[in-house]
Design a protein around this motif. Structure first.
Motif, short mmCIF file in Angstrom:
data_model
loop_
_atom_site.label_atom_id
_atom_site.label_comp_id
_atom_site.label_asym_id
_atom_site.label_seq_id
_atom_site.Cartn_x
_atom_site.Cartn_y
_atom_site.Cartn_z
N SER A 1 -39.70 -19.90 -11.90
CA SER A 1 -39.18 -21.10 -13.09
C SER A 1 -38.37 -22.34 -12.29
CB SER A 1 -38.14 -20.57 -13.96
OG SER A 1 -36.84 -20.24 -13.50
N HIS A 2 -38.50 -23.43 -12.78
CA HIS A 2 -37.92 -24.60 -12.12
C HIS A 2 -36.72 -24.69 -12.75
CE1 HIS A 2 -41.51 -25.29 -9.72
NE2 HIS A 2 -42.35 -25.29 -11.14
N THR A 3 -35.44 -24.70 -11.80
CA THR A 3 -34.26 -25.13 -12.50
C THR A 3 -34.04 -26.62 -12.88
OG1 THR A 3 -33.28 -25.49 -10.22
CG2 THR A 3 -32.96 -23.33 -11.15
N LYS A 4 -33.33 -26.56 -14.08
CA LYS A 4 -33.02 -28.08 -14.42
C LYS A 4 -31.92 -28.66 -13.67
CE LYS A 4 -34.63 -26.85 -19.16
NZ LYS A 4 -34.24 -26.62 -20.59
#
Length: 180
Positions: free
Chosen positions: A133-136
């Motif tokens: 997942s890509h962190t915000k």
């Protein structure tokens, strides 16, 4: 609440406490809220079975009762040699009788788990790793005062056109510039 749920309400408990009861009378304890609820079936108002005890639950209850009986006998025997010999001899007799009995089913721990959850465990389990997942967020962090001072000290000096000095400021933010 007692009529609908089977749980005594606070009013009943308050009255019982006022009358000097230290325990709740047995007619206020409904079977479904006790430890032994699974050993007996639960019925509704019309006498229909709501929850029947499963085969696994009844077997587990029987195992528990057998252990309790054995411990009770051992407690009664204490250190009395005659009573301990009686328990030992009866245990040997039971062992001989059980070895003569044919066992159709060999119990495995997996069988107990399957009986508990109600489904068979699959032969092959495929669990894939989760997708990354890509962190915000913007990725910027708040800098401390010491870090800011170190960056300020590393800046190159340049000549300010307003005060004509070599410093870390320029003509736009010169401290001698009038704020008009």
């Amino acid at each position: 609440m007692f009529d609908s749920e089977g749980i005594p309400c606070r009013h009943i408990l308050f009255v019982l406490k006022g009358r000097g009861f230290s325990e709740i009378p047995s007619h206020y304890i409904v079977n479904r809220w006790t430890k032994l609820a699974t050993s007996r079936p639960v019925f509704d108002c019309d006498g229909n079975v709501l929850e029947a005890c499963s085969k696994f639950e009844s077997e587990r209850t029987l195992v528990s009762k057998a252990w309790a009986q054995l411990f009770k006998c051992m407690h009664m025997a204490g250190t009395n040699k005659e009573k301990l010999l009686l328990i030992y001899n009866e245990g040997c007799s039971i062992e001989q009788k059980m070895s003569k009995m044919k066992s159709d089913v060999v119990s495995r721990p997996l069988d107990e788990v399957e009986a508990l959850i109600g489904v068979n465990v699959p032969e092959k389990i495929e669990v894939l790793p989760p997708k990354p997942s890509h962190t915000k967020g913007s990725g910027k962090r708040i800098k401390g005062g010491k870090e800011k001072a170190m960056e300020h000290a590393q800046r190159s000096l340049r000549q300010c056109q307003t005060c004509k000095k070599y410093a870390t400021h320029d003509s736009r933010n010169c401290p001698t510039k009038s704020s008009s």
